[in-house]
Motif scaffolding. Structure first.
Motif, PDB file in Angstrom:
ATOM      1  N   GLU A   1     -10.841  -4.173  -5.191  1.00 30.04           N
ATOM      2  CA  GLU A   1      -9.951  -4.955  -6.060  1.00 30.04           C
ATOM      3  C   GLU A   1      -8.481  -4.779  -5.701  1.00 30.04           C
ATOM      4  OE1 GLU A   1     -12.428  -4.806 -10.242  1.00 30.04           O
ATOM      5  OE2 GLU A   1     -11.572  -2.979  -9.417  1.00 30.04           O
ATOM      6  N   ALA A   2      -8.029  -3.530  -5.627  1.00 33.92           N
ATOM      7  CA  ALA A   2      -6.614  -3.279  -5.341  1.00 33.92           C
ATOM      8  C   ALA A   2      -6.246  -3.764  -3.935  1.00 33.92           C
ATOM      9  CB  ALA A   2      -6.311  -1.785  -5.481  1.00 33.92           C
ATOM     10  N   THR A   3      -7.139  -3.562  -2.970  1.00 35.14           N
ATOM     11  CA  THR A   3      -6.879  -3.998  -1.598  1.00 35.14           C
ATOM     12  C   THR A   3      -6.770  -5.517  -1.513  1.00 35.14           C
ATOM     13  OG1 THR A   3      -7.986  -2.082  -0.650  1.00 35.14           O
ATOM     14  CG2 THR A   3      -7.817  -4.028   0.748  1.00 35.14           C
ATOM     15  N   LEU A   4      -7.679  -6.234  -2.180  1.00 33.76           N
ATOM     16  CA  LEU A   4      -7.628  -7.693  -2.161  1.00 33.76           C
ATOM     17  C   LEU A   4      -6.368  -8.216  -2.854  1.00 33.76           C
ATOM     18  CD1 LEU A   4     -11.371  -8.527  -2.981  1.00 33.76           C
ATOM     19  CD2 LEU A   4     -10.222  -8.698  -0.762  1.00 33.76           C
ATOM     20  N   ALA A   5      -5.990  -7.586  -3.961  1.00 32.73           N
ATOM     21  CA  ALA A   5      -4.770  -8.001  -4.651  1.00 32.73           C
ATOM     22  C   ALA A   5      -3.552  -7.847  -3.748  1.00 32.73           C
ATOM     23  CB  ALA A   5      -4.594  -7.181  -5.929  1.00 32.73           C
ATOM     24  N   GLU A   6      -3.494  -6.732  -3.012  1.00 30.87           N
ATOM     25  CA  GLU A   6      -2.367  -6.503  -2.105  1.00 30.87           C
ATOM     26  C   GLU A   6      -2.410  -7.464  -0.921  1.00 30.87           C
ATOM     27  OE1 GLU A   6      -0.475  -2.893   0.656  1.00 30.87           O
ATOM     28  OE2 GLU A   6      -2.239  -2.546  -0.612  1.00 30.87           O
ATOM     29  N   HIS A   7      -3.583  -7.688  -0.347  1.00 27.36           N
ATOM     30  CA  HIS A   7      -3.698  -8.535   0.844  1.00 27.36           C
ATOM     31  C   HIS A   7      -3.299  -9.979   0.560  1.00 27.36           C
ATOM     32  CE1 HIS A   7      -5.356  -9.880   4.726  1.00 27.36           C
ATOM     33  NE2 HIS A   7      -5.776 -10.938   4.049  1.00 27.36           N
ATOM     34  N   PHE A   8      -3.761 -10.503  -0.583  1.00 28.48           N
ATOM     35  CA  PHE A   8      -3.491 -11.901  -0.904  1.00 28.48           C
ATOM     36  C   PHE A   8      -2.248 -12.077  -1.785  1.00 28.48           C
ATOM     37  CE2 PHE A   8      -8.164 -12.120  -0.104  1.00 28.48           C
ATOM     38  CZ  PHE A   8      -8.121 -13.011   0.955  1.00 28.48           C
TER      39      PHE A   8
END
Length: 391
Positions: free
Chosen positions: A19-26
Motif C-alpha cells: 500500500e505505502a509503496t504504491l501510494a508513493e510510486h503513483f
C-alpha cells in the motif's frame, strides 16, 4: 486442489503489503490506494455471483482453466500498469477471475467420502488460507528485492503453471444441472429464498469477513508509519502471524463433522469481535498486535469453515450455487469493511479501523444469539446434515 486453491486466491492479496509503496510510486493518497484494493474485493464478489454458478452448469475442469487464463492476463496488465487507474482496472479482472478457487472448493466437497465432507473442505481451505498468508510474505520480500512489478510477474507465472497442472490432473465430472444461464442465476436467488439456514450463514460470513477487510486493508499503513516504520518485506512477514487461521481450518472441519456447528459459530463470532481489543492496543506494540491477529484469524476461519460445512450439506446437487450465495455475501461484507476501513483510517486513524472491525462481528453475534433463542427448544449442536433438514 489444495495447493491450486491457495495459489489462485493469493492473487487477491499480493497488493496489500504494498500500500505505502504504491501510494508513493503513483503519487496517490492512502484513500486512493485503499479504494484500488477495495476494487479487488468488489470484483471478486461480482465473480462469485456470475461465474461460480457455472460450476453446476459446465464441466468444472474446463471452467477453472479457462477463467485462470483471464487471471494471467490481468496479472500481466497489473505488472505493467502505467497509472493507478490502469492498476485498478487490472485488479478488477484479477478479482472477477480469481473465483476459480471457489469453483474448486465445492468440487472437493463433491469428491469427498461420506462423513468426511467437513474435513475435506477444511483441508482445501487450509491451502487457501496458507495462500493468503504466503501472498503477503512473498509480495513484501519480492517487492523489496525486485520491485513491486515483479510481484505480479511472479503471480502470473504461478497462476499459469496451476492452470496447466489442473488441466492435466482434475477429474472430468459431468455438470449436475441442465438449464439456461439466466435460469441458473435465478436459481441462486431461489436457494436464498427457500433455505433459512443459508441466509443465516450468509449473515455470519458477511459480518465476520467485513472485519477481515477492515483489518487488512489498513494495517499496511499502520505498520509502514511511526512508530513501526516497517519495510514492505517486514510487513509481508508480519502476515505470518495469521498462520493460526490455516491451522484452525482442518480442526474446524472436524468439529463440523461431529455436529458442533452452532456453538462453534457463536464462539468464533464473539472471539473475532473481542480480538479487536488487542488489535487496538497493538497500535503501539507489535507483540500485542501479533497476538491480536492470531486470535482474530483463529476465530475468523473457525466461523468460515463451519459455515461452509453447513452450507454444502443443504443441497448437494447445487453446491456451486450454494457457494455462490454464501461467498458473494461473504465478499460483499469484505468489500464493505475494506471500503469503510480506508475511509475511516484517513479520517480517524487506527481507532476508526478498530471500531468498524469490531462492529461487524458483534452484529453477527447478536444475530447468532437470536438464533440460539429460537433453537432453544430443539437443542444445540446439530450436524450439517441435520441443519439442512431443518430448512
Amino acid at each position: 486442489m489444495t495447493f491450486a486453491t491457495g495459489a489462485i486466491v493469493a492473487n487477491l492479496y499480493y497488493a496489500q503489503p504494498l500500500e505505502a509503496t504504491l501510494a508513493e510510486h503513483f503519487g496517490a493518497s492512502t484513500g486512493a490506494v485503499g479504494a484500488a484494493l477495495t476494487v479487488i474485493q468488489v470484483a471478486y464478489a461480482v465473480g462469485l455471483a456470475t461465474v461460480v454458478p457455472l460450476g453446476d452448469l459446465l464441466q468444472r475442469r474446463r471452467l477453472v482453466v479457462g477463467v485462470l487464463g483471464l487471471t494471467v492476463a490481468g496479472l500481466v496488465v497489473a505488472a505493467s500498469a502505467p497509472s493507478l487507474a490502469v492498476l485498478g482496472s487490472a485488479f478488477a479482472v484479477i478479482g472477477v477471475t480469481a473465483v476459480a478457487a471457489q469453483v474448486l472448493v465445492p468440487f472437493a466437497a463433491q469428491l469427498a467420502r461420506p462423513g468426511e465432507q467437513g474435513r475435506t473442505v477444511g483441508t482445501v481451505m487450509s491451502g487457501l488460507l496458507i495462500g493468503v498468508l504466503v501472498a503477503r510474505v512473498v509480495s513484501g520480500l519480492v517487492a523489496d528485492w525486485l520491485g513491486w512489478r515483479a510481484v505480479f510477474v511472479l503471480a502470473a507465472v504461478l497462476t499459469a503453471v496451476c492452470a496447466f497442472t489442473l488441466w492435466r490432473t482434475l477429474p472430468v465430472v459431468a455438470p449436475s444441472v441442465r438449464a439456461s444461464y439466466p435460469r441458473l442465476l435465478g436459481s441462486v436467488l431461489g436457494l436464498v429464498r427457500d433455505q433459512p439456514v443459508l441466509r443465516l450463514r450468509m449473515v455470519y460470513g458477511a459480518t465476520s469477513y467485513a472485519s477481515f477487510g477492515a483489518l487488512w486493508t489498513s494495517i499496511g499503513f499502520l505498520l509502514a508509519g511511526p512508530p513501526f516504520d516497517l519495510s514492505d518485506a517486514q510487513i509481508g512477514l508480519f502476515a505470518l502471524f495469521g498462520v493460526a487461521g490455516a491451522l484452525m481450518a482442518r480442526f474446524a472441519g472436524r468439529l463440523a463433522d461431529r455436529g458442533l456447528t452452532h456453538p462453534m459459530t457463536g464462539a468464533a463470532l464473539a472471539s473475532t469481535a473481542a480480538s479487536f481489543v488487542l488489535v487496538w492496543f497493538g497500535a503501539h506494540s507489535l507483540v500485542v498486535l501479533a497476538v491480536g491477529i492470531v486470535v482474530f484469524d483463529l476465530a475468523l476461519q473457525g466461523c468460515h469453515i463451519t459455515n461452509q460445512s453447513v452450507v454444502f450439506a443443504l443441497a448437494p446437487e447445487a453446491r456451486s450455487r450454494l457457494n455462490t450465495a454464501y461467498m458473494t455475501s461473504y465478499f460483499v461484507g469484505g468489500a464493505t469493511g475494506s471500503g469503510l476501513s480506508a475511509a475511516l483510517y484517513a479520517a480517524h486513524g487506527w481507532t476508526g479501523v478498530v471500531v468498524v472491525g469490531a462492529a461487524f462481528p458483534t452484529l453477527g453475534f447478536l444475530v447468532w444469539l437470536g438464533e440460539a433463542v429460537a433453537r432453544a427448544r430443539t437443542g444445540f449442536g446439530l450436524s450439517p446434515a441435520a441443519e439442512a433438514s431443518r430448512s
